[in-house]
Design a protein around this motif. Structure first.
Motif, PDB file in Angstrom:
ATOM      1  N   ASN A 139       1.099  -5.243 -10.792  1.00 48.63           N
ATOM      2  CA  ASN A 139      -0.207  -4.733 -10.370  1.00 48.63           C
ATOM      3  C   ASN A 139      -1.332  -5.690 -10.703  1.00 48.63           C
ATOM      4  O   ASN A 139      -2.380  -5.683 -10.048  1.00 48.63           O
ATOM      5  N   ASN A 140      -1.125  -6.527 -11.708  1.00 46.54           N
ATOM      6  CA  ASN A 140      -2.119  -7.552 -12.013  1.00 46.54           C
ATOM      7  C   ASN A 140      -2.250  -8.587 -10.900  1.00 46.54           C
ATOM      8  O   ASN A 140      -3.241  -9.313 -10.845  1.00 46.54           O
ATOM      9  N   PHE A 164      -6.931   3.517  -4.393  1.00 42.20           N
ATOM     10  CA  PHE A 164      -5.941   4.231  -5.199  1.00 42.20           C
ATOM     11  C   PHE A 164      -6.525   4.515  -6.590  1.00 42.20           C
ATOM     12  O   PHE A 164      -6.104   3.927  -7.588  1.00 42.20           O
ATOM     13  N   PRO A 165      -7.521   5.396  -6.659  1.00 43.32           N
ATOM     14  CA  PRO A 165      -8.285   5.571  -7.902  1.00 43.32           C
ATOM     15  C   PRO A 165      -7.458   6.027  -9.097  1.00 43.32           C
ATOM     16  O   PRO A 165      -7.657   5.541 -10.215  1.00 43.32           O
ATOM     17  N   ALA A 166      -6.528   6.949  -8.901  1.00 45.77           N
ATOM     18  CA  ALA A 166      -5.727   7.432 -10.026  1.00 45.77           C
ATOM     19  C   ALA A 166      -4.792   6.339 -10.527  1.00 45.77           C
ATOM     20  O   ALA A 166      -4.594   6.173 -11.747  1.00 45.77           O
ATOM     21  N   THR A 167      -4.228   5.578  -9.604  1.00 48.61           N
ATOM     22  CA  THR A 167      -3.326   4.486  -9.971  1.00 48.61           C
ATOM     23  C   THR A 167      -4.095   3.374 -10.670  1.00 48.61           C
ATOM     24  O   THR A 167      -3.599   2.766 -11.624  1.00 48.61           O
ATOM     25  N   PHE A 213      -8.873  -5.609   0.156  1.00 50.48           N
ATOM     26  CA  PHE A 213      -8.179  -4.645  -0.680  1.00 50.48           C
ATOM     27  C   PHE A 213      -9.032  -4.288  -1.885  1.00 50.48           C
ATOM     28  O   PHE A 213      -9.531  -5.160  -2.586  1.00 50.48           O
ATOM     29  N   ASP A 214      -9.224  -3.004  -2.106  1.00 51.69           N
ATOM     30  CA  ASP A 214     -10.010  -2.505  -3.235  1.00 51.69           C
ATOM     31  C   ASP A 214      -9.147  -1.510  -3.994  1.00 51.69           C
ATOM     32  O   ASP A 214      -9.031  -0.346  -3.613  1.00 51.69           O
ATOM     33  N   PHE A 215      -8.523  -1.981  -5.056  1.00 51.90           N
ATOM     34  CA  PHE A 215      -7.580  -1.175  -5.830  1.00 51.90           C
ATOM     35  C   PHE A 215      -8.237   0.117  -6.297  1.00 51.90           C
ATOM     36  O   PHE A 215      -7.709   1.222  -6.090  1.00 51.90           O
ATOM     37  N   ARG A 242       0.823  -1.206   0.000  1.00 54.64           N
ATOM     38  CA  ARG A 242       0.000   0.000   0.000  1.00 54.64           C
ATOM     39  C   ARG A 242       0.865   1.267   0.000  1.00 54.64           C
ATOM     40  O   ARG A 242       0.496   2.274  -0.597  1.00 54.64           O
ATOM     41  N   ARG A 243       2.008   1.202   0.668  1.00 50.06           N
ATOM     42  CA  ARG A 243       2.894   2.371   0.671  1.00 50.06           C
ATOM     43  C   ARG A 243       3.392   2.673  -0.741  1.00 50.06           C
ATOM     44  O   ARG A 243       3.394   3.826  -1.182  1.00 50.06           O
ATOM     45  N   VAL A 244       3.807   1.622  -1.460  1.00 52.38           N
ATOM     46  CA  VAL A 244       4.277   1.798  -2.837  1.00 52.38           C
ATOM     47  C   VAL A 244       3.157   2.358  -3.706  1.00 52.38           C
ATOM     48  O   VAL A 244       3.362   3.295  -4.488  1.00 52.38           O
TER      49      VAL A 244
END
Length: 217
Positions: free
Chosen positions: A171-172, A188-191, A182-184, A139-141
């Protein structure tokens, strides 16, 4: 010895690292054959393969049109292909500032994200405290990426580069290693949007489809 394809790529069917190389090879239109090694059979540590990559990991790439030059470590391979074969600099830098911007993100990926995800995914012992630590590091990355991608579309040079591609295959894997809940897209919406843009690139899309075909998921 003659080769029908320019490159031989050594990979694992399921491991993420070699697939970032597949994405770039596809995008550059370079011909290659892939040899998939069997991790469970110890083929990465076999003497034959250690002659190619003494570190006993994948990926490794052999360029048959450049005297069978062998390059291993995914970041080094991406850099080799970009510098030698991306003649239009479509995925690399056209200025010194952009070159080092790309390289800093590339090194951040292989030293930060790659190490963290490898530990969380492949460490033989399931130690709750260690798992929590590395899930927090994931999550930090992603937070570092979010801080940049919330302000700009790509990591460097104002375009898709090998820096962006280097993150894509890892990321996949996030759904399986970032922990329950975890909800990508939400966290982290922009990522997440950036990752979706990368997945839409034809060479990436073809590589992801092939990986799914090989692994059945």
């Amino acid at each position: 010895m003659s080769h029908g394809k320019q490159f031989t790529l050594y990979a694992l069917k399921a491991g993420p690292n070699a697939w970032k190389i597949v994405f770039l090879l596809n995008e550059l239109g370079l011909s290659y054959e892939t040899i998939y090694l069997d991790f469970m059979k110890g083929e990465l540590k076999a003497p034959e393969y250690l002659k190619i990559n003494p570190n006993g990991r994948v990926p490794a790439l052999v360029d048959h049109k450049n005297g069978d030059l062998t390059v291993w470590e995914s970041g080094a391979i991406l850099l080799y292909l970009a510098e030698k074969y991306d003649t239009e600099k479509k995925y690399f830098a056209t200025s010194e500032a952009d070159r080092f911007a790309i390289l800093q993100w590339l090194f951040f990926q292989v030293s930060g994200q790659g190490r963290v995800v490898r530990f969380a995914h492949f460490h033989p012992e399931k130690l709750p405290s260690a798992i929590e630590r590395y899930q927090n590091e994931i999550r930090r990355v992603l937070g570092v990426l979010e801080s940049i991608l919330s302000k700009q579309e790509w990591l460097a040079a104002g375009k898709l580069t090998i820096a962006d591609l280097s993150f894509s295959s890892w990321n996949n894997e996030l759904g399986g290693i970032a922990g329950p809940g975890f909800d990508f897209e939400k966290e982290f919406p922009a990522t997440f949007k950036w990752h979706q843009r990368i997945l839409a690139v034809p060479g990436v899309k073809a590589g992801v489809a092939l990986k799914k075909e090989l692994n059945g998921y």
